[in-house]
Every structure is written in C-alpha cells, then in structure tokens.
Write an enzyme that holds these catalytic residues in place. Structure first.
Site, mmCIF file in Angstrom:
data_model
loop_
_atom_site.group_PDB
_atom_site.id
_atom_site.type_symbol
_atom_site.label_atom_id
_atom_site.label_comp_id
_atom_site.label_asym_id
_atom_site.label_seq_id
_atom_site.Cartn_x
_atom_site.Cartn_y
_atom_site.Cartn_z
ATOM 1 N N CYS A 92 0.819 -1.213 0.000
ATOM 2 C CA CYS A 92 0.000 0.000 0.000
ATOM 3 C C CYS A 92 0.852 1.262 0.000
ATOM 4 O O CYS A 92 1.814 1.380 0.760
ATOM 5 C CB CYS A 92 -0.924 -0.004 1.224
ATOM 6 S SG CYS A 92 -2.040 1.423 1.290
ATOM 7 N N CYS B 12 -0.186 5.605 7.290
ATOM 8 C CA CYS B 12 -1.539 5.294 7.740
ATOM 9 C C CYS B 12 -1.499 4.417 8.984
ATOM 10 O O CYS B 12 -0.736 3.447 9.056
ATOM 11 C CB CYS B 12 -2.303 4.592 6.620
ATOM 12 S SG CYS B 12 -3.963 4.061 7.093
ATOM 13 N N CYS C 53 -6.596 0.686 -0.471
ATOM 14 C CA CYS C 53 -6.605 -0.025 0.805
ATOM 15 C C CYS C 53 -6.567 -1.519 0.518
ATOM 16 O O CYS C 53 -7.384 -2.033 -0.255
ATOM 17 C CB CYS C 53 -7.847 0.326 1.621
ATOM 18 S SG CYS C 53 -7.863 -0.444 3.260
ATOM 19 N N GLN D 153 -17.512 -9.630 14.165
ATOM 20 C CA GLN D 153 -16.136 -10.022 13.869
ATOM 21 C C GLN D 153 -15.683 -9.334 12.593
ATOM 22 O O GLN D 153 -16.459 -9.127 11.669
ATOM 23 C CB GLN D 153 -16.020 -11.544 13.743
ATOM 24 C CG GLN D 153 -16.343 -12.308 15.021
ATOM 25 C CD GLN D 153 -15.342 -12.066 16.131
ATOM 26 O OE1 GLN D 153 -14.222 -11.614 15.907
ATOM 27 N NE2 GLN D 153 -15.744 -12.369 17.363
ATOM 28 N N PHE E 256 -21.504 -13.133 27.252
ATOM 29 C CA PHE E 256 -21.182 -12.007 26.373
ATOM 30 C C PHE E 256 -21.509 -12.427 24.931
ATOM 31 O O PHE E 256 -20.683 -12.305 24.031
ATOM 32 C CB PHE E 256 -19.719 -11.588 26.497
ATOM 33 C CG PHE E 256 -19.284 -11.253 27.898
ATOM 34 C CD1 PHE E 256 -19.489 -9.981 28.421
ATOM 35 C CD2 PHE E 256 -18.675 -12.206 28.702
ATOM 36 C CE1 PHE E 256 -19.094 -9.661 29.722
ATOM 37 C CE2 PHE E 256 -18.275 -11.904 29.997
ATOM 38 C CZ PHE E 256 -18.482 -10.630 30.509
ATOM 39 N N GLU F 168 -26.275 -11.659 27.421
ATOM 40 C CA GLU F 168 -25.736 -10.474 26.765
ATOM 41 C C GLU F 168 -26.210 -9.220 27.491
ATOM 42 O O GLU F 168 -27.392 -9.086 27.826
ATOM 43 C CB GLU F 168 -26.182 -10.433 25.303
ATOM 44 C CG GLU F 168 -25.936 -9.131 24.560
ATOM 45 C CD GLU F 168 -24.474 -8.675 24.602
ATOM 46 O OE1 GLU F 168 -24.239 -7.462 24.690
ATOM 47 O OE2 GLU F 168 -23.570 -9.540 24.551
ATOM 48 N N ASP G 239 -16.775 -14.759 25.676
ATOM 49 C CA ASP G 239 -16.121 -13.861 24.719
ATOM 50 C C ASP G 239 -16.293 -12.423 25.197
ATOM 51 O O ASP G 239 -17.116 -11.672 24.670
ATOM 52 C CB ASP G 239 -16.732 -14.051 23.328
ATOM 53 C CG ASP G 239 -16.095 -13.151 22.270
ATOM 54 O OD1 ASP G 239 -15.005 -12.605 22.543
ATOM 55 O OD2 ASP G 239 -16.688 -13.000 21.188
ATOM 56 N N CYS H 184 -9.928 -10.779 22.561
ATOM 57 C CA CYS H 184 -9.277 -9.836 21.647
ATOM 58 C C CYS H 184 -8.159 -9.082 22.352
ATOM 59 O O CYS H 184 -7.698 -8.051 21.859
ATOM 60 C CB CYS H 184 -10.300 -8.868 21.053
ATOM 61 S SG CYS H 184 -11.187 -7.892 22.291
#
Length: 396
Positions: free
Chosen positions: A48, A54, A132, A236, A263, A281, A327, A353
């Site tokens: 890129c 960036c 991109c 996701q 979650f 949730e 999660d 994550c």
C-alpha cells in the site's frame, strides 16, 4: 557493531539482540552501526502506498511467517507475564487481504478538499485514502462517492466520522457528526444511498443514530440465521476470522449439549452450536436481535439480558452447564472468571481480543483447577498489532 532483529514487540517495533527497539524492521533484519538496515529473510514489500503513514496497518513490511510468529509471541509473552505455562499454540489464522467487512474512518473538509481515511499512526491527522489492501472491495468502492457527499454536507470547514459495515443486504453506513439539515441535504443523502445500493444509511449528531434510508430490514447472517443488525453492534472483522473462531469454539466445547454463551452479542457462537443454549448479553439491542433470530430459526436458545460485569453468573448457575463459551470485551471478565473457577463446568471455550486480559483471566481459571489445553491465534486485523484468540480450558 551490528544488531539483528530477533522479535517484534507488542506495538510493532523490531527488537534487537541487545534490546533496542527499531521501528519498521522485520525479523532477521540487520541494523548496522550507522543506522542502515540490511533486509533479512522475513522483510516484505508493503503493497500500500499509504504505509507506514496510515495507522490502519503497522506490519505490512513483514512476511506472513513473521506475522504469524508475532501473533504467537504476543500470546506466549502475556501468559508468561502472569506465570502461566504456555500450552500448545496452534498455527495462527491470518485473514486474507481485502477481507475486512467493517471499518471506521475520519473525515474533514478544508475548502473544497475532503480528507477521508484512517488516522496517521499515533496522530489525529487523517491520511487521505486512495487505496486499501485490507477493506472489502464493496466498501472501498464507496470511499470516493462518500468523499463527494461529505464535501457537500460538511461545508468548507468541518469534520466527522464514517462507520461502514458490510451486511447481508449491502453496505451499512453511519455518518457521525455530519450535519444533514434541510430538504436539499436530506434528498442528497437519499439519492446517494439509492444510487450506491446502500442497505442502510444513518446519521448520529450526538443524540443517537437516526436511520434515513433502509429499504428493507438490515441483517447479518450468523450460524445460518439472519440476525437483525442494530446500529453499532459488534461484529467479527472478517468472515474468515469469524469462521476460524467458530470452529475453534466447536472443538473446545466438544460433545456438550447444555451450554452457556456469555457475552453472546448477536449470537456468533450461540447460533453456530448445537444443543440447549443460554445466551447472556448485556447490550439490550443485541439481546433482542439474537432472541428474534433464534425464534425465527427455531433454535433452542434462551436469551438473558444481563450485565455480567455487575452480575456474573455464580458457581451454582454455571454448574448446570456442560460447557461455557465466554467472549468478553477487551477488559476481560475477571469477575466472571472467578465464578467459573469455582464451578464444576467441564469445558470452557474462551475467546479474547486482548492477550493481556486473557492471560489474567486464564491464571484465575488455572488456580481454580482448570487446565489450559490449547490456544488458536487469530489475525483478523491483518498487518496490525491487534491479536485475537480462542482457547480451551478443561477440568476432570
């Protein structure tokens, strides 16, 4: 004196044998005394034109072997930092190029010029996007038309944000702090949405999203079931990354048929598993969307709208289940992990994550008698320093 890059640090810098951090170096690069870099075997040519300015990518200059090693090292380092023995780490998944189905951009107008793109690395300055290599083509195709639309809406000096998600029906766009005042501006937004086959276009001036175009209800298919897609709902980043995490969770829960999904979000995992499932949730809109989708698909999923940070499931509630999927957000789930550690659940599928909070919660589970069997690293945010994973904990 010459140093060799032996690893990539958490923020993407190369680290030499002597501990020096050198930006934009790859594993095996040699750093000479005069500061010149001799490329090593794992250096790649960044595709890129916006790299490294960036902030969307930090590691385009390393090959996939080195990037996979970075994902593994980040997880292993986090575990060792908590004194947790590193288990089997499976080969990482790296999502392919042009696969990102959601992204957030910044926009600003200066006269007739509109800059639209990611922020520069460690800066609030916008890098005007003209190509991109991570974004889905259906979304990138909207960059130029959005630039023209924003030029009309922001005026000669304004700024705002754009969130894009690729839904079942097409692009879902949210314009943040972008004024749409008067009949002419409203018609311009409607014409744009119609001309570019936008699934939904909404604006948010600080009081919450206001839908301005939605020819049919917007959905996202999860586990074969179309789920209503609330504004701002978590999804996701790539189809491929989602599929990898789902497969890992299925492997982790094994033959269990009475499960809890904590979650649960929109049901990425709950809708992809078999058996009787309690999906918990904290987000009201996500919980309602999952409940609606499960009912229409006739899945045996019971949805509980509950804040697991303030009111985690206790050990008695958890011990009813054969397996639990968890999660949590980036902050992890310390309180819920403590309750799980006291429970009799046989298997836990943990998705994270954030390797650091995962390692913290893993230590709690292990001290409660669980074993950490394996970890599957997932690089959905290709070329970034963002690391995701799925793991299995079990107890006899």
């Amino acid at each position: 004196m010459t140093d060799t890059i032996v690893r990539i640090a958490a923020r993407g810098d190369g680290v030499t044998e002597t501990g020096r951090h050198i930006p934009f170096t790859a594993l095996g690069d040699r750093v000479h005394a005069d500061g010149t870099i001799e490329p090593g075997p794992h250096r790649a040519e960044p595709p890129c034109r916006h790299f490294p300015e960036c902030g969307g990518c930090q590691l385009q200059h390393v090959d996939d072997t080195a990037y996979a090693g970075f994902l593994v090292d980040r997880i292993a380092s986090a575990l060792m930092g908590q004194g947790v023995a590193v288990p089997e780490i499976l080969p990482p998944h790296i999502s392919p190029t042009v696969s990102r189905r959601r992204a957030s951009f910044r926009a600003e107008s200066r006269g007739r010029q509109v800059r639209l793109g990611f922020n520069a690395e460690k800066s609030s300055r916008i890098v005007d996007m003209h190509e991109c290599f991570i974004l889905r083509p259906e979304l990138f195709a909207l960059v130029e038309p959005l630039r023209r639309l924003l030029g009309e809406l922001l005026g000669p000096r304004g700024s705002g944000g754009v969130r894009m998600t690729l839904a079942d029906q097409g692009p879902d766009i949210l314009l943040e702090n972008v004024p749409v005042a008067g009949l002419q501006a409203t018609e311009r937004v409607t014409d744009f949405a119609n001309a570019h086959r936008i699934a939904r276009l909404a604006t948010d001036d600080g009081d919450g999203p206001q839908t301005r175009w939605e020819p049919e209800p917007v959905t996202i298919t999860l586990g074969g079931a179309p789920v209503p897609l609330p504004q701002g709902a978590f999804l996701q980043a790539t189809d491929q990354g989602e599929a990898t995490l789902v497969e890992a969770v299925r492997e982790a829960v094994g033959p269990a048929r009475i499960l809890a999904d904590l979650f649960a979000g929109l049901g990425t995992f709950a809708l992809s598993l078999q058996g009787r499932i309690l999906a918990v949730e904290g987000g009201r809109d996500a919980a309602l969307a999952l409940k609606s989708a499960a009912n229409r698909a006739q899945r045996t999923i019971f949805v509980d709208h509950r804040d697991l940070f303030r009111r985690p499931l206790d050990e008695q509630e958890l011990s009813r289940f054969e397996a639990v999927v968890i999660d949590p957000p980036r902050a992890g789930a310390r309180e819920q992990a403590e309750m799980l550690a006291r429970s009799s659940v046989s298997r836990i599928a943990s998705v994270s994550c954030n390797p650091s909070t995962f390692a913290r919660d893993a230590k709690i589970l292990i001290e409660g008698g669980y074993g950490l069997d394996w970890i599957k690293p997932v690089g959905q945010f290709r070329w970034s320093t963002h690391v995701e994973l799925a793991a299995r904990f079990s107890r006899e």
